[in-house]
Scaffold this active site. Structure first.
Site, mmCIF file in Angstrom:
data_model
loop_
_atom_site.group_PDB
_atom_site.id
_atom_site.type_symbol
_atom_site.label_atom_id
_atom_site.label_comp_id
_atom_site.label_asym_id
_atom_site.label_seq_id
_atom_site.Cartn_x
_atom_site.Cartn_y
_atom_site.Cartn_z
ATOM 1 N N GLY A 120 0.758 -1.244 0.000
ATOM 2 C CA GLY A 120 0.000 0.000 0.000
ATOM 3 C C GLY A 120 0.785 1.288 0.000
ATOM 4 N N CYS A 138 -11.871 4.564 -28.755
ATOM 5 C CA CYS A 138 -13.097 5.264 -29.148
ATOM 6 C C CYS A 138 -13.948 5.581 -27.933
ATOM 7 C CB CYS A 138 -13.849 4.431 -30.159
ATOM 8 S SG CYS A 138 -12.940 4.300 -31.684
ATOM 9 N N ARG A 186 3.109 -1.583 -5.898
ATOM 10 C CA ARG A 186 3.279 -0.319 -6.605
ATOM 11 C C ARG A 186 4.633 0.327 -6.322
ATOM 12 N NH1 ARG A 186 -1.254 2.816 -7.776
ATOM 13 N NH2 ARG A 186 -2.323 1.725 -6.103
ATOM 14 N N GLU A 230 3.985 -6.523 1.871
ATOM 15 C CA GLU A 230 3.661 -6.900 0.493
ATOM 16 C C GLU A 230 3.592 -5.706 -0.439
ATOM 17 O OE1 GLU A 230 0.794 -10.691 1.203
ATOM 18 O OE2 GLU A 230 -0.084 -8.741 0.805
ATOM 19 N N PRO A 231 4.664 -5.002 -0.656
ATOM 20 C CA PRO A 231 4.597 -3.854 -1.564
ATOM 21 C C PRO A 231 4.517 -4.294 -3.023
ATOM 22 C CG PRO A 231 6.848 -4.203 -0.826
ATOM 23 C CD PRO A 231 5.999 -5.214 -0.099
ATOM 24 N N TYR A 257 0.506 -1.549 -12.314
ATOM 25 C CA TYR A 257 -0.903 -1.580 -12.694
ATOM 26 C C TYR A 257 -1.156 -0.933 -14.058
ATOM 27 C CZ TYR A 257 -1.191 -2.775 -7.751
ATOM 28 O OH TYR A 257 -0.991 -3.368 -6.528
ATOM 29 N N ARG A 307 -5.779 3.402 -15.853
ATOM 30 C CA ARG A 307 -5.862 3.986 -14.508
ATOM 31 C C ARG A 307 -6.466 5.398 -14.513
ATOM 32 N NH1 ARG A 307 -2.437 5.090 -11.406
ATOM 33 N NH2 ARG A 307 -3.417 4.310 -9.521
ATOM 34 N N TYR A 313 -9.567 5.488 -12.265
ATOM 35 C CA TYR A 313 -9.364 6.097 -10.936
ATOM 36 C C TYR A 313 -9.081 7.599 -11.000
ATOM 37 C CZ TYR A 313 -7.788 1.190 -10.410
ATOM 38 O OH TYR A 313 -7.658 -0.157 -10.473
HETATM 39 N N1 LLP Z 1 -1.351 -7.114 -0.805
HETATM 40 C C1 LLP Z 1 -2.647 -7.247 -1.094
HETATM 41 C C2 LLP Z 1 -3.431 -8.268 -0.407
HETATM 42 C C3 LLP Z 1 -3.253 -6.419 -2.029
HETATM 43 O O1 LLP Z 1 -4.549 -6.554 -2.294
HETATM 44 C C4 LLP Z 1 -2.483 -5.445 -2.710
HETATM 45 C C5 LLP Z 1 -3.082 -4.573 -3.708
HETATM 46 C C6 LLP Z 1 -1.120 -5.363 -2.398
HETATM 47 C C7 LLP Z 1 -0.592 -6.194 -1.438
HETATM 48 C C8 LLP Z 1 -0.209 -4.374 -3.063
HETATM 49 O O2 LLP Z 1 -0.566 -3.056 -2.839
HETATM 50 P P1 LLP Z 1 0.369 -1.880 -3.397
HETATM 51 O O3 LLP Z 1 1.663 -1.889 -2.610
HETATM 52 O O4 LLP Z 1 0.620 -2.145 -4.844
HETATM 53 O O5 LLP Z 1 -0.433 -0.655 -3.171
HETATM 54 N N2 LLP Z 1 -5.272 -1.372 -9.529
HETATM 55 C C9 LLP Z 1 -5.140 -0.388 -8.480
HETATM 56 C C10 LLP Z 1 -4.442 -0.942 -7.277
HETATM 57 C C11 LLP Z 1 -5.127 -2.150 -6.695
HETATM 58 C C12 LLP Z 1 -4.358 -2.708 -5.523
HETATM 59 C C13 LLP Z 1 -4.977 -3.965 -5.084
HETATM 60 N N3 LLP Z 1 -4.287 -4.647 -4.054
HETATM 61 C C14 LLP Z 1 -4.391 0.817 -9.029
HETATM 62 O O6 LLP Z 1 -4.016 0.794 -10.200
HETATM 63 O O7 LLP Z 1 -4.202 1.805 -8.338
#
Ligand code: LLP
Length: 454
Positions: free
Chosen positions: A234, A356, A279, A276-277, A385, A316, A320
């Site tokens: 996150g 389109c 992004r 769990e990073p 993503y 995205r 979003y």
């Molecule tokens: N762990 C779990 C259980 C998750 O569901 C996610 C992301 C992560 C780790 C990784 O999170 P991050 O570090 O990448 O923020 N498609 C959306 C993002 C969806 C994230 C879903 N889960 C976007 O493009 O912003």
């Protein structure tokens, strides 16, 4: 403009556009920073790459080489990791709606952990493990009642989420009791994920405290000892100048003391800490290169710069309202001499995609030297993503992905071709009479001509 020592315009010419470019050193730097910062603050840490951000074989291998494990959330991500040669005993299998076939596949390759998202899944893993004579190691994903996104953090005790097992209504405690009784699962720990593109540390520290409080409660009720706590991913990244993300160090310095403090307050042994990073490992390392196909200047209204990609390679913005920054890769020298304020040759433009749909925009209101057809436009921070959420909308082939480092560029995903696009199309026999020429209106004749051709 250079990326990983490679000239961006040369990359565009050599590999075509749109093109995803991933800077290998940036990915490695992000991996190392997580490992180093957390290891400096906490005795037993495992960094798990959330591969949904960008899952292709080369990236899976690269992050593993940096000492990270892998989080996969579907049979397809698991297959990608396994076929790349990633060891299954470094893989965590997530997902809120796993099928029996996916679980059986994961059991057969021997993933390290299942992160079970529901009571139904818990029973299914147990049953399938028993049928194979195995004991599956599992963690339970819980909803700690914290919801954090960019600049927005609420602690509501909210239970309205498709993910995870609810704590306040007693489901989580029930799940721990069931997991402890089932013979073919072994419960090693708990998991939570509070949101994505998060810019604050407090929600993470609070989530740790809530999870530790629950672990204490579960210990008293069932004797469960939490060996490991996964606090999810996150961490936000800097998509544009308005974003001010916290670093892996900030996070480590907030989370590790919170965990140590909660453990002592609740009288629990220190669990292993998992993160769990996704992004923040690959996001800033990515740049997408496009070619400008058309420039439409509507005096006093807006200039649309249409490029050869869009929501099919980066959904995205439409999904979003994500805000990106962009520049003209072939005009960077000019950018050094001119500034948006001082020169009339600069222009504020909006970058439009090629799909389109009016909503298919990539960047709104970005200043750049007056764009022209043929320019190479770079959109930054597209490593996470983008490829992983790309589609074939409007039947655009998905772009290639290249990995760059020290002036060297390697294709890690080939550009799709038109042949790929139709590879899975089938034409029923009753339609095979239709030649390339449509029947004249009112005179359509159904016969079996061409029925032998495919
Ligand atoms: N762990 C779990 C259980 C998750 O569901 C996610 C992301 C992560 C780790 C990784 O999170 P991050 O570090 O990448 O923020 N498609 C959306 C993002 C969806 C994230 C879903 N889960 C976007 O493009 O912003």
């Amino acid at each position: 403009m250079t990326i990983g020592g490679c000239d961006a315009v040369t990359l565009a010419k050599r590999f075509g556009t749109p093109l995803y470019v991933i800077d290998e050193d940036e990915v490695r730097r992000a991996c190392r920073s997580y490992v180093q910062e957390f290891s400096a603050c906490y005795p037993n840490v495992r960094v798990v790459y959330a591969s949904k951000a960008l899952m292709v074989k080369a990236i899976a291998l690269l992050v593993m080489e940096e000492g990270l494990s892998l989080d996969v959330c579907s049979g397809g991500e698991l297959y990608t990791a396994i076929s790349a040669g990633c060891p299954a005993d470094h893989i965590y299998f997530h997902g809120n709606s796993k099928t029996a076939a996916e679980i059986a596949f994961a059991l057969s390759v021997g993933v390290l952990r299942f992160v079970a998202d529901s009571l139904d899944e818990l029973y299914l893993i147990d049953r399938l493990a028993r049928s194979k004579g195995l004991v599956a190691n599992i963690m339970l994903r819980l909803t700690p009642g914290i919801e954090a996104h960019t600049h927005d953090y609420v602690k509501t005790g909210q239970i309205d989420s498709k993910f995870g097992i609810v704590i306040p209504n007693g489901d989580a405690l029930r799940a721990v009791g069931i997991a402890k009784r089932l013979a073919n699962v072994r419960l090693t720990g708990l998991h939570c994920h509070i949101g994505s593109q998060v810019f604050e540390m407090e929600p993470f520290a609070d989530a740790v405290d809530i999870m530790m409080g629950f672990a204490r409660q579960a210990h008293e009720a069932t004797g469960f000892v939490m060996e490991e706590l996964n606090i999810g991913g996150g961490l936000g990244i800097r998509y544009n100048s308005k974003d001010d993300p916290i670093t892996a160090r900030d996070l480590a310095e907030a989370v590790a003391p919170a965990l140590i403090d909660s453990a002592s307050r609740y009288g629990l042994p220190l669990p292993s800490l998992l993160l769990e990073p996704g992004r923040s490992i690959v996001g800033e390392a990515g740049t997408t290169l496009y070619t400008v196909n058309a420039v439409k200047r509507i005096e006093g209204v807006r200039t649309y710069v249409s490029v050869d990609g869009g929501m099919a390679d980066n959904p995205r913005v439409a999904l979003y309202q994500a805000e990106y920054e962009a520049a003209l890769a072939n005009r960077m020298a000019g950018a050094g001499q001119l500034s948006p304020e001082s020169s009339e040759t600069w222009e504020t433009v909006s970058v439009a995609g090629n799909c389109c749909e009016s909503g298919d925009m990539l960047v709104w209101d970005v200043a750049m030297p007056r764009p022209e057809v043929g320019d190479t436009l770079a959109v930054f921070c597209t490593g996470a993503y983008n490829y992983s959420m790309a589609s074939n909308y409007n039947r655009y082939p998905r772009p290639a992905v290249v990995l760059v480092r020290d002036g060297r560029a390697d294709v890690i995903v080939e550009r799709e071709t038109y042949t790929d696009l139709v590879a899975h199309d089938l034409v029923p026999a009753r339609l095979r009479h239709a030649s390339a020429r449509p029947a004249a209106a009112g005179s359509a004749r159904l016969d079996s001509a061409g029925a032998q051709s495919r």
